[in-house]
Each structure stands twice: as structure tokens, then as C-alpha cells.
Design an enzyme around this catalytic site. Sequence first.
Site, PDB file in Angstrom:
ATOM      1  N   LYS A  72     -71.819 -27.751  21.845  1.00  0.00           N
ATOM      2  CA  LYS A  72     -72.128 -27.671  23.286  1.00  0.00           C
ATOM      3  C   LYS A  72     -72.239 -26.203  23.699  1.00  0.00           C
ATOM      4  O   LYS A  72     -71.463 -25.368  23.220  1.00  0.00           O
ATOM      5  CB  LYS A  72     -71.019 -28.398  24.059  1.00  0.00           C
ATOM      6  CG  LYS A  72     -71.280 -28.534  25.558  1.00  0.00           C
ATOM      7  CD  LYS A  72     -70.174 -29.359  26.211  1.00  0.00           C
ATOM      8  CE  LYS A  72     -70.327 -29.485  27.704  1.00  0.00           C
ATOM      9  NZ  LYS A  72     -69.258 -30.290  28.339  1.00  0.00           N
ATOM     10  N   SER A 147     -70.580 -33.884  31.324  1.00  0.00           N
ATOM     11  CA  SER A 147     -71.488 -32.779  31.147  1.00  0.00           C
ATOM     12  C   SER A 147     -71.934 -32.567  29.696  1.00  0.00           C
ATOM     13  O   SER A 147     -72.860 -31.778  29.470  1.00  0.00           O
ATOM     14  CB  SER A 147     -70.846 -31.495  31.666  1.00  0.00           C
ATOM     15  OG  SER A 147     -69.676 -31.209  30.927  1.00  0.00           O
ATOM     16  N   SER A 171     -66.119 -35.554  30.504  1.00  0.00           N
ATOM     17  CA  SER A 171     -67.408 -35.056  30.011  1.00  0.00           C
ATOM     18  C   SER A 171     -67.727 -35.303  28.548  1.00  0.00           C
ATOM     19  O   SER A 171     -68.850 -35.053  28.124  1.00  0.00           O
ATOM     20  CB  SER A 171     -67.528 -33.559  30.278  1.00  0.00           C
ATOM     21  OG  SER A 171     -67.953 -33.376  31.585  1.00  0.00           O
TER      22      SER A 171
END
Length: 475
Positions: A72, A147, A171
Site C-alpha cells: 500500500k 482505504s 481499511s
Amino acid sequence: MKKLAQLLESKQVSSEEVAQKYLNRIKEKDSEINAFITVDEDGVLQQARAADQRRAQGSPLSKWDGIPIAIKDNISTQGLLTSCASKFLSNYKPVFDATVVSKLKQAGLPIIGKTNLDEFAMGSSTEYSTYGATCNPHDIERVSGGSSGGSAAAVAAEMIPWALGTDTGGSIRQPASFCGVVGLKPTYGRVSRFGVVALAPSLDHVGPLAKSVEDVAILFSLLAGSDPGDSTSAQIGPFAVPSWDGSVVKGLKIGVPEEFFSTGLNSEVEQAVRNSLKMLEEQGATLIPISLASNAYAIDTYLTIVTAEASSSLARFDGIRYGERVDAEDTNTMYAKSRAAGFGTEVKRRIMLGTYVLSASQYEAYYEQAQKVRTIIKQEVSEALKQVDVIITPTTPTPAFKIGEKRDPLELYLSDLYTAIANLSGVPALSLPCGTTSAGLPMGVQVMGDYFSEELILQVGSLIEQGVGGGVSGD
Ligand code: GLN
């Protein structure tokens, strides 16, 4: 992942071929999905060749040496753009690796690239990214969740076998649920956050996403462990991947909090989760109705704390130490102009809210109250986990919604209705697929357990996985 490791070990495939296969898949799929911010083609091939050389010499760094991974884009990777999906950091190349990235490199995992997210991990749909939304591979008109939407979508679309995400209020688990993959938010402190760009340090976690519970367990075993670089890191030994013989189900006490099955819950999601519960009951588990009434306050508490901590965490982005600078006549104006130009709307909203709840006149009414409620939530979770071994709930109230459908930020915040409680209390929580809706959208079930009970919740997850889909074998 065991199969792939076996193929590498027996030299039936090379790491370079594996990396090339995933690069080709990214080329084929990612123009549609937009899961990646950066694809490091040269870097991953170079690392894969190095892995092949190690294997040729009979000295692989681990069983997983040469299996690529995606990270990420709020996790620092030395020399590789770490943008947090923000315009502000669109040129930021860290000079060091996050501890989790060093650990993966030590195990020989080549890094294929960096995945999309909501700016600074603030969001539930990966729509708040300066690089555009990540689409759901099951229906590209729908969100991937957020996210960590890029990581979940990349795994779901088989552009990478596994990926790292972060989870502050849901997330990892919410996008895992929307994209039909498995995601684990570990116990607070079990995986180092050193080098991970902070959103809210008392709630932030790093964790794995993959296609199967076993692959998530394997990746978790590479990440877990204490780290002097993270002062909140727990002094607890390594995690060993368990065997999946199913014996935990006999006499297993499963807490079912009825508050998580009430209004607002999509009926197909409810049915799928109840089916998983029934299946576990048939195999010898006992279902025990419990109450987690304080979850009614979880979102308000979470938002007060997350915005307060974000306003402080993001103070470092001032155009001097980090971030794109907009020059001005004096320093304060330069700060203001740089921050106004660099941050997106949601980030500004949270900084303003957070500064407000921390301000001298409002502190007691908001931040202090939220901390007290957090303590009550934590106590309630701990009390419940004295009566039962695990708690099972839906991961999200609904399956993936349409891109652009939720315009009101409050509506988006409600995506974390069932997940934020594990961040506020710090207990581990796993999300895994438990079926698809009549429209073909994945649905997720969440398994929470006591502090450091990752082994148990993964075992329970594996039982659900086998019951629901006959087991997904990863790659
Ligand atoms: N969706 C939540 C939020 O917007 C959680 C984000 C996260 O876990 N990083 O804050």
C-alpha cells in the site's frame, strides 16, 4: 502460496517468470481497475533474478523467496514513490524502508509496486485518491472499498498473490470484504508501524491481504514481531502458521452480538453470515448471544479520535520537511499555501475537525469524552471475550456500493460500523468471504478474538472458508 513455493523450489518455474506473469496481468487488467499507483517493473524483475540466483545456489532466504508482493502506498519503500495517494507527496521517495518492508525483503519477496488508497488512508472507497478511484474487479462500476482498495482489488484481480494494507477503522477488512478476499487486522502492537505514514497512531495497524486464510497466515508470520523502531510494539514472540485440522471447532464458543444484525444490515449479507454461523454450529461450536451495546457509539468515538490524531500526525506536512512547497512572502503563509494546495477535501475536513476537537474550549466536550467512551468499549469487548472464544459479525453492512453513490461523508463513515470496534479496542479481526449476493457481489464475515489470538481466529476463518467455498487455494 504453498503450491507456488513448491514450484519455485523444484525449479519448475523461476521467480523471474512469476514476476513477469504478474506484470503481464497488471498490463492486461490495471487500466480498467486502477489498483496500482506505481509498478516497479525493473525493480521487481531484478529482485526476482536475485531470488533465482539464491535458489540456484541452494540458499533461498525463506520458503517464499521470490514470490512477489504489492505494498500500500502509505508504507515507506526506499527509493520508490510513497505518495499516500496525495498530491502533497507526489514526489516523495523515502530514504528508508518501513520495518514491514525490510522484513519482506529479508524473506526474499520482490516488490512489484505500490497500491492505491484514499488520500492518507482517510476513506472507505478509494475514491479520495489523487490518482483516481480503484474499481471493484467484480463490477467495475462499484468501489473496491477503502482505504486499502488498491491492495484488495489487486489481489482479487490476480494481479498479485498477496499485498500489505493498513487498517485504522476497517481499511483492510472492508475492502477485503467488498473484493472477496481475506484480510487480517492484527492485534495492536503485533506488527510494527515504523515507516508507515501515520493517520492515527493509537488506531493504525498494518496487515496482510490474500486470497486464502492460509496465505494471510503465512504473510502474517513474516510481518509479526516486536520492533525497537515502534514504541507501541508488543513484546511477543513470532507467529507460526498453524495446521488446519479443524479441531478448534469442538466446544468453540462463538459470541453473536445481536446489535450487529439489526437495522441497516443488508438482508443477503445477514443470511450469508448466519449461514456461516450455522455451519460452525453443526460442526460442534456453540453460538452464544452477547451484547456489544457500546458499538452504537463506536463511529462517533472513532471519528473524534481519528480526526484529532490526524490533525496532529499531518502537521509534519508543511512544505519544508515533507511535501510540495508553494513559496510565499513569509513562513506561515508558505505553510498555509502549501497545505491548501497539497491536501484534498477529505484530508482538510479531518484536519479542521481534529483541530477543533482538540482546541482548548472543546477538548473536554469531545476528545476527552471520546477517550472515556473508548475505555468503555474496550472493557465491553474484553468482558465479552471472557465469556466466548471468538465474536462473529458481518464485516460491513452492505456489499460494495457504486462509485459516486455516497456523496455525504457521514454515509461513507458508516461503512466502518462493524469494524472500528476492533481498532478502538485493539483486538485482532479477520475478514473473509462468506458468499456472493444474487448480483454476484462478494460478502464478508468478520471473526474477532482476544488480544494475540490470531491463531484461533485464523483457524475459525479457515473452517468458514472450507464450508463456504470448499476452500480457496490461493496460488
Ligand atoms: N474508513 C475509515 C476512515 O475513513 C477507516 C480508514 C482506515 O482504516 N484507514 O477513517
